[in-house]
Design a protein around this motif. Structure first.
Motif, PDB file in Angstrom:
ATOM      1  N   UNK A   1     -30.933  27.195 -39.483  1.00 28.12           N
ATOM      2  CA  UNK A   1     -30.219  27.826 -40.591  1.00 28.12           C
ATOM      3  C   UNK A   1     -29.498  26.740 -41.369  1.00 28.12           C
ATOM      4  N   UNK A   2     -28.979  27.114 -42.535  1.00 35.82           N
ATOM      5  CA  UNK A   2     -28.225  26.137 -43.321  1.00 35.82           C
ATOM      6  C   UNK A   2     -26.925  25.802 -42.589  1.00 35.82           C
ATOM      7  N   UNK A   3     -26.633  24.523 -42.430  1.00 35.83           N
ATOM      8  CA  UNK A   3     -25.528  24.103 -41.547  1.00 35.83           C
ATOM      9  C   UNK A   3     -24.128  24.506 -42.006  1.00 35.83           C
ATOM     10  N   UNK A   4     -23.960  24.716 -43.304  1.00 40.22           N
ATOM     11  CA  UNK A   4     -22.613  25.024 -43.791  1.00 40.22           C
ATOM     12  C   UNK A   4     -22.558  26.395 -44.459  1.00 40.22           C
ATOM     13  N   UNK A   5     -23.395  27.293 -43.974  1.00 40.87           N
ATOM     14  CA  UNK A   5     -23.414  28.658 -44.495  1.00 40.87           C
ATOM     15  C   UNK A   5     -22.047  29.310 -44.322  1.00 40.87           C
ATOM     16  N   UNK A   6     -21.559  29.992 -45.367  1.00 38.54           N
ATOM     17  CA  UNK A   6     -20.236  30.606 -45.302  1.00 38.54           C
ATOM     18  C   UNK A   6     -20.183  31.770 -44.329  1.00 38.54           C
ATOM     19  N   UNK A   7     -21.348  32.265 -43.899  1.00 41.31           N
ATOM     20  CA  UNK A   7     -21.381  33.399 -42.977  1.00 41.31           C
ATOM     21  C   UNK A   7     -21.290  32.987 -41.504  1.00 41.31           C
TER      22      UNK A   7
ATOM     23  N   UNK B   1     -19.982  32.365 -37.945  1.00 40.48           N
ATOM     24  CA  UNK B   1     -18.925  33.058 -37.212  1.00 40.48           C
ATOM     25  C   UNK B   1     -17.731  32.131 -37.034  1.00 40.48           C
ATOM     26  N   UNK B   2     -16.547  32.686 -37.283  1.00 43.93           N
ATOM     27  CA  UNK B   2     -15.333  31.869 -37.229  1.00 43.93           C
ATOM     28  C   UNK B   2     -15.113  31.263 -35.843  1.00 43.93           C
ATOM     29  N   UNK B   3     -15.609  31.933 -34.815  1.00 47.14           N
ATOM     30  CA  UNK B   3     -15.423  31.420 -33.452  1.00 47.14           C
ATOM     31  C   UNK B   3     -16.186  30.118 -33.229  1.00 47.14           C
ATOM     32  N   UNK B   4     -17.215  29.869 -34.038  1.00 48.06           N
ATOM     33  CA  UNK B   4     -18.029  28.667 -33.870  1.00 48.06           C
ATOM     34  C   UNK B   4     -17.588  27.518 -34.767  1.00 48.06           C
ATOM     35  N   UNK B   5     -16.625  27.781 -35.625  1.00 48.57           N
ATOM     36  CA  UNK B   5     -16.127  26.734 -36.513  1.00 48.57           C
ATOM     37  C   UNK B   5     -15.356  25.703 -35.706  1.00 48.57           C
ATOM     38  N   UNK B   6     -15.508  24.452 -36.062  1.00 44.41           N
ATOM     39  CA  UNK B   6     -14.823  23.372 -35.352  1.00 44.41           C
ATOM     40  C   UNK B   6     -13.309  23.521 -35.464  1.00 44.41           C
ATOM     41  N   UNK B   7     -12.632  23.391 -34.325  1.00 43.91           N
ATOM     42  CA  UNK B   7     -11.165  23.494 -34.291  1.00 43.91           C
ATOM     43  C   UNK B   7     -10.545  22.177 -34.743  1.00 43.91           C
ATOM     44  N   UNK B   8     -10.415  22.001 -36.028  1.00 42.88           N
ATOM     45  CA  UNK B   8      -9.802  20.789 -36.571  1.00 42.88           C
ATOM     46  C   UNK B   8      -8.285  20.860 -36.405  1.00 42.88           C
ATOM     47  N   UNK B   9      -7.622  19.729 -36.574  1.00 43.89           N
ATOM     48  CA  UNK B   9      -6.164  19.706 -36.465  1.00 43.89           C
ATOM     49  C   UNK B   9      -5.491  20.590 -37.518  1.00 43.89           C
ATOM     50  N   UNK B  10      -5.919  20.529 -38.800  1.00 43.90           N
ATOM     51  CA  UNK B  10      -5.312  21.442 -39.780  1.00 43.90           C
ATOM     52  C   UNK B  10      -5.506  22.915 -39.423  1.00 43.90           C
ATOM     53  N   UNK B  11      -6.678  23.254 -38.889  1.00 40.66           N
ATOM     54  CA  UNK B  11      -6.929  24.633 -38.501  1.00 40.66           C
ATOM     55  C   UNK B  11      -6.015  25.046 -37.353  1.00 40.66           C
ATOM     56  N   UNK B  12      -5.873  24.190 -36.356  1.00 35.57           N
ATOM     57  CA  UNK B  12      -5.011  24.508 -35.217  1.00 35.57           C
ATOM     58  C   UNK B  12      -3.553  24.632 -35.647  1.00 35.57           C
ATOM     59  N   UNK B  13      -3.120  23.772 -36.562  1.00 38.89           N
ATOM     60  CA  UNK B  13      -1.747  23.851 -37.065  1.00 38.89           C
ATOM     61  C   UNK B  13      -1.523  25.161 -37.819  1.00 38.89           C
TER      62      UNK B  13
ATOM     63  N   UNK C   1     -10.607  30.880 -44.131  1.00 39.33           N
ATOM     64  CA  UNK C   1     -11.296  30.822 -42.844  1.00 39.33           C
ATOM     65  C   UNK C   1     -10.303  30.921 -41.697  1.00 39.33           C
ATOM     66  N   UNK C   2      -9.189  30.204 -41.811  1.00 40.38           N
ATOM     67  CA  UNK C   2      -8.165  30.251 -40.765  1.00 40.38           C
ATOM     68  C   UNK C   2      -7.620  31.661 -40.612  1.00 40.38           C
ATOM     69  N   UNK C   3      -7.390  32.330 -41.738  1.00 39.59           N
ATOM     70  CA  UNK C   3      -6.885  33.704 -41.698  1.00 39.59           C
ATOM     71  C   UNK C   3      -7.898  34.639 -41.048  1.00 39.59           C
ATOM     72  N   UNK C   4      -9.160  34.467 -41.402  1.00 38.14           N
ATOM     73  CA  UNK C   4     -10.198  35.326 -40.821  1.00 38.14           C
ATOM     74  C   UNK C   4     -10.306  35.106 -39.316  1.00 38.14           C
TER      75      UNK C   4
END
Length: 267
Positions: A12-18, A20-32, A59-62
């Motif tokens: 699939x396309x690697x940066x598709x907006x669809x 799942x949020x659970x599979x998104x990389x936990x970056x430092x800004x996201x964790x903060x 994305x963080x909110x979702x």
């Protein structure tokens, strides 16, 4: 036309907006950001979340909303922020599923009563998320401030999250916004990724898409960060454009030179 996915062996396309949020990389800004959301969940009141376009606020909110206990919390989300004072109240009234009322005062009372009863009688805290809040005028912002005044300003029965671009921080610095500014319980400005996280972000998403081999070399990954300023949405757009260049150039790996060909990409 060549198939980008087949050329690079992707599912699939690697940066598709669809994704799942659970599979998104936990970056430092996201964790903060998630930590601030957890704080406001426990405290109640107003959270101000700002950041440049594409940095990952929504994305963080979702991701956070999907992890909430649905028996204890209910999330209401709207990106419709270009409303007048009265229209905003009517919009919130409809979001809450309440019957229409003729007067503004009746709408205001009905909304406050619903927010209060949901917490105190039903045991469910409402979290209202207003996205694109940098587009809100001072009038609608004043209405939101008034809605947060419960029991002679001694109680926070619901959560209000205002999400917007960096301009929202400057709006809050206006003298007329001082009463609202003082009510903000916590605020967070979400930054872009640092060089190391940008590289990991690209590799993570390519692996999620099914990549078995290295597609971007180190120099290409560094170039992606430099051009994107570490903003995830730009990282994805630039990387996919670079993959396209590589495919039409009959290459299975992406070089820094190919990445630089998309340096004028808007987004």
């Amino acid at each position: 036309m060549k198939d980008l996915l087949a050329w690079f062996g992707l599912k699939r396309f690697p940066f598709d907006k669809n994704i799942k949020s659970a599979k998104v990389m936990d970056t430092e800004p996201l964790k903060e950001c998630l930590a601030r959301l957890e704080y406001i969940k426990r405290r109640g009141g107003i959270l101000l979340l700002t950041g440049d376009p594409g940095v990952g606020k929504t994305l963080a909110l979702r991701k956070y909303a999907q992890g909430l206990n649905q028996n204890l919390f209910k999330t209401l989300y709207t990106p419709l922020s270009t409303l007048s004072r009265s229209d905003l109240l009517y919009h919130l009234n409809r979001m809450l599923g309440l019957p229409p009322r003729l007067s503004k005062s009746a709408i205001y009372t009905q909304i406050q009563q619903t927010l209060l009863e949901s917490r105190d009688q039903l045991g469910k805290t409402l979290m209202i998320i207003i996205d694109e809040a940098h587009l809100l005028q001072t009038g609608p912002l004043e209405e939101l401030r008034l809605l947060t005044n419960f029991k002679m300003d001694s109680y926070d029965p619901f959560i209000l999250v205002l999400v917007g671009q960096s301009d929202l921080r400057r709006i809050m610095e206006f003298a007329v916004m001082e009463p609202f500014n003082q009510r903000i319980a916590i605020r967070y400005h979400m930054p872009g990724l640092d060089p190391k996280e940008s590289r990991h972000y690209v590799v993570h998403h390519l692996k999620l898409a099914g990549a078995q081999e290295t597609i971007l070399d180190d120099a290409a990954l560094n170039a992606v960060h430099e051009l994107s300023f570490g903003i995830p949405r730009k990282i994805g757009a630039i990387t996919e454009q670079a993959l396209t260049y590589a495919m039409f150039d009959q290459k299975h790996t992406v070089s820094a030179e190919m990445v630089l060909k998309v340096k004028n990409l808007d987004g």
